[in-house]
Enzyme design. Structure first.
Site, PDB file in Angstrom:
ATOM      1  N   ALA A  69       0.786  -1.231   0.000  1.00  0.00           N
ATOM      2  CA  ALA A  69       0.000   0.000   0.000  1.00  0.00           C
ATOM      3  C   ALA A  69       0.815   1.277   0.000  1.00  0.00           C
ATOM      4  O   ALA A  69       0.303   2.344  -0.312  1.00  0.00           O
ATOM      5  CB  ALA A  69      -0.931   0.011   1.206  1.00  0.00           C
ATOM      6  N   THR A  70       2.078   1.169   0.385  1.00  0.00           N
ATOM      7  CA  THR A  70       2.870   2.395   0.455  1.00  0.00           C
ATOM      8  C   THR A  70       3.966   2.398  -0.607  1.00  0.00           C
ATOM      9  O   THR A  70       4.880   3.213  -0.584  1.00  0.00           O
ATOM     10  CB  THR A  70       3.503   2.571   1.847  1.00  0.00           C
ATOM     11  OG1 THR A  70       4.234   1.380   2.163  1.00  0.00           O
ATOM     12  CG2 THR A  70       2.447   2.800   2.897  1.00  0.00           C
ATOM     13  N   ALA A 102       1.337   2.281  -5.815  1.00  0.00           N
ATOM     14  CA  ALA A 102       0.172   2.598  -4.993  1.00  0.00           C
ATOM     15  C   ALA A 102       0.128   4.094  -4.729  1.00  0.00           C
ATOM     16  O   ALA A 102      -0.908   4.739  -4.845  1.00  0.00           O
ATOM     17  CB  ALA A 102       0.234   1.819  -3.694  1.00  0.00           C
ATOM     18  N   LYS A 150       1.838  -7.049 -14.434  1.00  0.00           N
ATOM     19  CA  LYS A 150       2.961  -7.711 -15.079  1.00  0.00           C
ATOM     20  C   LYS A 150       4.241  -7.404 -14.286  1.00  0.00           C
ATOM     21  O   LYS A 150       4.276  -6.383 -13.598  1.00  0.00           O
ATOM     22  CB  LYS A 150       3.074  -7.260 -16.533  1.00  0.00           C
ATOM     23  CG  LYS A 150       3.477  -5.787 -16.662  1.00  0.00           C
ATOM     24  CD  LYS A 150       4.147  -5.494 -17.971  1.00  0.00           C
ATOM     25  CE  LYS A 150       4.714  -4.101 -17.932  1.00  0.00           C
ATOM     26  NZ  LYS A 150       5.890  -3.802 -18.601  1.00  0.00           N
ATOM     27  N   LEU A 187      -3.237  -1.259 -21.438  1.00  0.00           N
ATOM     28  CA  LEU A 187      -4.517  -1.566 -22.086  1.00  0.00           C
ATOM     29  C   LEU A 187      -5.635  -0.673 -21.567  1.00  0.00           C
ATOM     30  O   LEU A 187      -6.714  -0.633 -22.127  1.00  0.00           O
ATOM     31  CB  LEU A 187      -4.889  -3.029 -21.851  1.00  0.00           C
ATOM     32  CG  LEU A 187      -3.831  -4.035 -22.289  1.00  0.00           C
ATOM     33  CD1 LEU A 187      -4.355  -5.431 -22.129  1.00  0.00           C
ATOM     34  CD2 LEU A 187      -3.413  -3.775 -23.717  1.00  0.00           C
ATOM     35  N   LYS A 204      -5.318   2.492 -21.460  1.00  0.00           N
ATOM     36  CA  LYS A 204      -5.227   3.766 -22.159  1.00  0.00           C
ATOM     37  C   LYS A 204      -6.350   3.867 -23.180  1.00  0.00           C
ATOM     38  O   LYS A 204      -6.679   2.909 -23.853  1.00  0.00           O
ATOM     39  CB  LYS A 204      -3.868   3.892 -22.844  1.00  0.00           C
ATOM     40  CG  LYS A 204      -2.759   4.092 -21.836  1.00  0.00           C
ATOM     41  CD  LYS A 204      -1.423   4.178 -22.523  1.00  0.00           C
ATOM     42  CE  LYS A 204      -0.306   4.082 -21.502  1.00  0.00           C
ATOM     43  NZ  LYS A 204      -0.342   5.166 -20.515  1.00  0.00           N
ATOM     44  N   HIS A 241       2.484  -5.318 -24.227  1.00  0.00           N
ATOM     45  CA  HIS A 241       1.738  -4.172 -24.762  1.00  0.00           C
ATOM     46  C   HIS A 241       1.543  -4.248 -26.273  1.00  0.00           C
ATOM     47  O   HIS A 241       0.436  -4.165 -26.776  1.00  0.00           O
ATOM     48  CB  HIS A 241       2.480  -2.859 -24.479  1.00  0.00           C
ATOM     49  CG  HIS A 241       2.790  -2.616 -23.041  1.00  0.00           C
ATOM     50  ND1 HIS A 241       1.996  -3.045 -22.028  1.00  0.00           N
ATOM     51  CD2 HIS A 241       3.823  -1.962 -22.465  1.00  0.00           C
ATOM     52  CE1 HIS A 241       2.519  -2.677 -20.867  1.00  0.00           C
ATOM     53  NE2 HIS A 241       3.639  -2.014 -21.111  1.00  0.00           N
ATOM     54  N   LYS A 287      14.200   2.497 -25.904  1.00  0.00           N
ATOM     55  CA  LYS A 287      14.508   3.610 -25.012  1.00  0.00           C
ATOM     56  C   LYS A 287      15.499   4.530 -25.718  1.00  0.00           C
ATOM     57  O   LYS A 287      16.222   4.096 -26.615  1.00  0.00           O
ATOM     58  CB  LYS A 287      15.174   3.081 -23.736  1.00  0.00           C
ATOM     59  CG  LYS A 287      14.381   2.021 -23.024  1.00  0.00           C
ATOM     60  CD  LYS A 287      13.323   2.643 -22.174  1.00  0.00           C
ATOM     61  CE  LYS A 287      12.471   1.567 -21.527  1.00  0.00           C
ATOM     62  NZ  LYS A 287      11.333   2.130 -20.823  1.00  0.00           N
ATOM     63  N   TRP A 321      52.883  -3.270 -57.962  1.00  0.00           N
ATOM     64  CA  TRP A 321      52.664  -1.861 -58.265  1.00  0.00           C
ATOM     65  C   TRP A 321      52.599  -1.077 -56.972  1.00  0.00           C
ATOM     66  O   TRP A 321      52.436  -1.641 -55.895  1.00  0.00           O
ATOM     67  CB  TRP A 321      51.350  -1.688 -59.045  1.00  0.00           C
ATOM     68  CG  TRP A 321      51.332  -2.447 -60.351  1.00  0.00           C
ATOM     69  CD1 TRP A 321      51.039  -3.754 -60.527  1.00  0.00           C
ATOM     70  CD2 TRP A 321      51.646  -1.922 -61.635  1.00  0.00           C
ATOM     71  NE1 TRP A 321      51.138  -4.112 -61.847  1.00  0.00           N
ATOM     72  CE2 TRP A 321      51.516  -2.984 -62.562  1.00  0.00           C
ATOM     73  CE3 TRP A 321      52.032  -0.649 -62.125  1.00  0.00           C
ATOM     74  CZ2 TRP A 321      51.740  -2.824 -63.935  1.00  0.00           C
ATOM     75  CZ3 TRP A 321      52.243  -0.501 -63.489  1.00  0.00           C
ATOM     76  CH2 TRP A 321      52.109  -1.576 -64.374  1.00  0.00           C
TER      77      TRP A 321
END
Ligand SMILES: *[C@@H]1O[C@H](CO)[C@@H](O)[C@H](O)[C@H]1NC(C)=O
Ligand SMILES: *[C@@H]1O[C@H](CO)[C@@H](O)[C@H](O)[C@H]1NC(C)=O
Ligand SMILES: *[C@@H]1O[C@H](CO)[C@@H](O)[C@H](O)[C@H]1NC(C)=O
Ligand SMILES: *[C@@H]1O[C@H](CO)[C@@H](O)[C@H](O)[C@H]1NC(C)=O
Length: 734
Positions: A35-36, A40, A176, A208, A210, A269, A362, A559
């Site tokens: 939760a912290t 979250a 994930k 997903l 979005k 994705h 990236k 040569w």
């Protein structure tokens, strides 16, 4: 005809609505485990607050539990700080917002959730509350915002102690990664499957959530009449799904280095987007089964992906970031790709021959669209970069989570990943990941400096980088080169390259000269060899002398590639070096030796003495088609080759084979073969040796042809072969 799907997608954002309401109103317990943590803190609490705001008058009641490893007295203040920072969306008045926040804060509390007892206590607490308040339970929602390795254990504890009373639902949300290959994904799936039923699991890919992604299917369905006739190979030239990021992965290396771009972005994705774009449309969009089934059909009809279906890269600074964040030594190398372009094909009549490109990386330059080797399309079919993914933009992430949380609450599973899809996707990607695991990514500088370094082209079912460059870093060799003695064959500036430690390299070059000599003598009874001066070939001369008995010197003509305008008897004379180190030690007929006539009429390189023209005449007379069998060249620090220096316009020499030139260093006057002569040769060898040439090699590896600035890039045999011989010192700079 080509359909720019991008344009279609832009118009599709306003379609669709939210999911159905949960089946029976009642009390909902939301438990955020972790939760912290970062996620979250940034998105989840706010997402659940938005849910609360929407549901506040729906008949449902809520309690929110923040769970974590730490004891309550430590974590409570932290959680309180996070909860205070949630914010209302636009349109909610300040007063009302303050009120809602206050209520929300009262409904939330921290619970330590480490041991089974902790989970049992939580369950008791929930049940006591339901009893005391005499309310029915609607369901329990666990959001596991913890590392994936903890999933199975927590799921087991939930199953053991936290299942809701009968009739109420249990939903457990997971983020994930769901494994890193087929085997690990399978294992995780079966571990979780022992504790939770598939319908109870919500595997989140926040991507997903979005808007643009979520609306692909509704858009396709709404415009079915118009799209159906053109959604096929006759109208779609190719599909590109691109997610470009300008950021690096600093700060995330411990995670990222184990995953890389394919696992991090493409396997999940981009694969999902590809499925949404190409899958058969479900008759009923709210039927999750049909959606899953149609996605699976696309996945299973993809042709297998092998090494030739991907190009990979790694941005230059990544290596040192890894060394820093993983506390590794300077020798540590990582082959984790930070860029990949993958070429897929769907084995269905509808899409026959339509290339499907999945591209992500990236440290890319937002502005640059990848240029493909063919076609003149202005736009990629779907450009996911600008509008969709910018980790820096909190707004969008927030919305994605809001959206997904409302779907979870509604029990609408379409925007989540089914176990079948997950495993099928890993089955597709694992063989590619395995085959790439020993490949070295191309190093790219990042941002605008990438230029066209990452451009690729498609040939049939294969994809490859457009320019064949050697990336100059020991990483390329897997760190093995400095100990190994093998000769490697590769590509440099689109030509063949042979590389090895100096001694082995020279040995290989000598063997190649001899092979060319024997072939030429067999074919035409004579071998015409043009040699440069300088220091690089000295080792070669020594080597040729040592093994001179087997070399067809009798039929060889030697040569000069270039000569300094000094008397032949001086140390500075190229001829003097070649004669002393090589020719006087081998059985070459005197008349087969052709020094450049730099000294005529007791003077050096005077235009009117026409020395260059004399030499050219000799070549024309003796060398069939003026085409030397073998020309040995070097490359100077400034990029000069032969005695062709930077700043000279190639056209100046016209068709001449031999010219007088000016060197920036003494002795200034030179005589040299021109590109016209060099590029007629059957084989040209470019020998580059020594640490001092490392910078040059690095630059050359990335540079376009520009003979005026970098004469050596003008070496391009018209009908012959160019081979670069580059020793490890020059290649690796160490
Ligand atoms: C959950 O736990 C029960 C009892 O411990 C067990 O029988 C069941 O197989 C577990 N898994 C699921 C999915 O219910
Ligand atoms: C679509 O599927 C949902 C869920 O399976 C079902 O409730 C609904 O009746 C279906 N609608 C149509 C038009 O078939
Ligand atoms: C990092 O490396 C230093 C020096 O090698 C070592 O003392 C330290 O314990 C390492 N730290 C970690 C986290 O591995
Ligand atoms: C000269 O070169 C041409 C073209 O490569 C070839 O056909 C011919 O046989 C060669 N002549 C001799 C004498 O080798």
């Amino acid at each position: 005809m080509f359909v720019p799907v991008l344009l279609l997608l832009v118009t599709l954002c306003a379609v669709g609505g939210h999911g159905e309401e949960p089946k029976r109103p009642g009390h909902v317990s939301v438990v955020i485990v972790g939760a912290t943590g970062d996620l979250a803190k940034k998105y989840l609490w706010n997402g659940f607050f938005q849910l609360y705001v929407k549901q506040v008058s729906s008949g449902n009641t809520f309690s929110f539990y923040g769970g974590g490893q730490s004891p309550a007295d430590k974590a409570n203040p932290l959680l309180f700080e996070i909860l205070k920072s949630v914010s209302c969306s636009k349109g909610v008045s300040e007063e009302r917002c303050a009120l809602l926040k206050e209520q929300f804060l009262r409904l939330a509390q921290y619970r330590q959730l480490r041991t089974l007892e902790h989970y049992q206590d939580l369950a008791k607490h929930i049940e006591k509350r339901l009893q005391e308040e005499g309310i029915t339970e609607a369901g329990r929602l666990f959001y596991l915002s913890v590392p994936a390795f903890a999933y199975a254990d927590i799921a087991d504890k939930i199953n053991n102690s936290c299942r809701p009373t009968s009739g109420a639902w249990l939903r457990v949300v997971l983020e994930k990664p769901f494994g890193h290959d087929s085997t690990s994904a399978q294992m995780l799936a079966s571990q979780l499957g022992a504790s939770l039923r598939e319908e109870e699991m919500y595997r989140i890919d926040h991507y997903l959530g979005k808007q643009v992604i979520a609306k692909i299917l509704p858009f396709r369905i709404q415009n079915k009449k118009f799209l159906d006739p053109i959604w096929n190979k006759h109208h779609i030239e190719r599909v590109e799904i691109v997610m470009k990021e300008t950021l690096d992965v600093r700060g995330r290396i411990p995670f990222y280095d184990q995953y890389g771009v394919i696992r991090d972005v493409i396997q999940n994705h981009l694969t999902e987007v590809m499925m949404l774009l190409t899958m058969r449309l479900p008759r009923n969009l709210t039927s999750s089964e049909e959606v899953v089934e149609n996605k699976l059909r696309i996945l299973s009809s993809l042709l297998p992906l092998g090494k030739n279906q991907a190009v990979i890269g790694q941005y230059q600074a990544y290596k040192s970031e890894v060394q820093q964040e993983l506390n590794k030594t300077k020798h540590h190398i990582s082959v984790t790709p930070t860029f990949a372009a993958v070429l897929a094909h769907i084995d269905e009549t509808q899409y026959e021959g339509v290339p499907v490109l999945l591209i992500s990386g990236k440290m890319l330059d937002e502005r640059i669209v990848f240029h493909l080797g063919h076609g003149s399309l202005q736009y990629p079919a779907i450009l996911v970069s600008k509008n969709l993914f910018k980790p820096a933009l909190m707004e969008e992430q927030r919305e994605a989570y809001e959206e997904l949380i409302s779907h979870i609450f509604a029990g609408q599973k379409n925007s989540f990943i089914s176990v079948e899809n997950l495993l099928a996707s890993w089955d597709l990607w694992t063989p590619l990941l395995t085959s790439l695991s020993s490949s070295f990514p191309r190093i790219y500088p990042g941002g605008a400096d990438n230029e066209d370094l990452l451009d690729f082209c498609l040939t049939g079912k294969d994809i490859r980088y457009k320019s064949e460059v050697v990336i100059i870093s020991p990483d390329q060799m897997g760190g093995m080169a400095p100990n190994g003695f093998q000769v490697i064959q590769g590509k440099f500036r689109s030509s063949d390259m042979v590389s090895a430690w100096a001694e082995e390299l020279v040995e290989q070059l000598a063997a190649d000269v001899q092979e060319a000599a024997e072939a030429a003598v067999r074919e035409s009874g004579v071998f015409h060899l043009a040699l440069s001066g300088g220091s690089s070939p000295i080792a070669l001369f020594h080597r040729l002398v040592r093994h001179h008995f087997s070399f067809p010197w009798r039929d060889t003509h030697v040569w000069m590639v270039d000569e300094r305008c000094v008397p032949e008897t001086e140390l500075e004379s190229n001829f003097f070096t070649i004669y002393n180190l090589l020719l006087q030690h081998v059985r070459i007929p005197y008349f087969n030796i052709h020094p450049m006539p730099v000294q005529l009429n007791h003077r050096l390189c005077v235009e009117e003495d026409r020395g260059a023209q004399l030499y050219e005449k000799d070549i024309n007379n003796l060398v069939n088609g003026s085409s030397f069998h073998f020309v040995l060249l070097g490359a100077g620090y400034d990029g000069h080759t032969a005695s062709l220096f930077p700043g000279t316009k190639v056209e100046e020499y016209g068709e001449s084979l031999v010219v007088l030139t000016e060197s920036p260093v003494k002795p200034h006057q030179r005589m040299s073969l021109t590109f016209s002569a060099i590029n007629r040769a059957r084989t040209v060898a470019l020998l580059v040796m020594g640490k001092g040439k490392h910078e040059l090699v690095t630059q050359l590896s990335r540079m376009k042809d520009n003979p005026e600035k970098w004469p050596v890039t003008g070496v391009k045999p018209a009908n012959g072969r160019l081979v670069w011989y580059i020793d490890y010192d020059a290649l690796l700079g160490q």
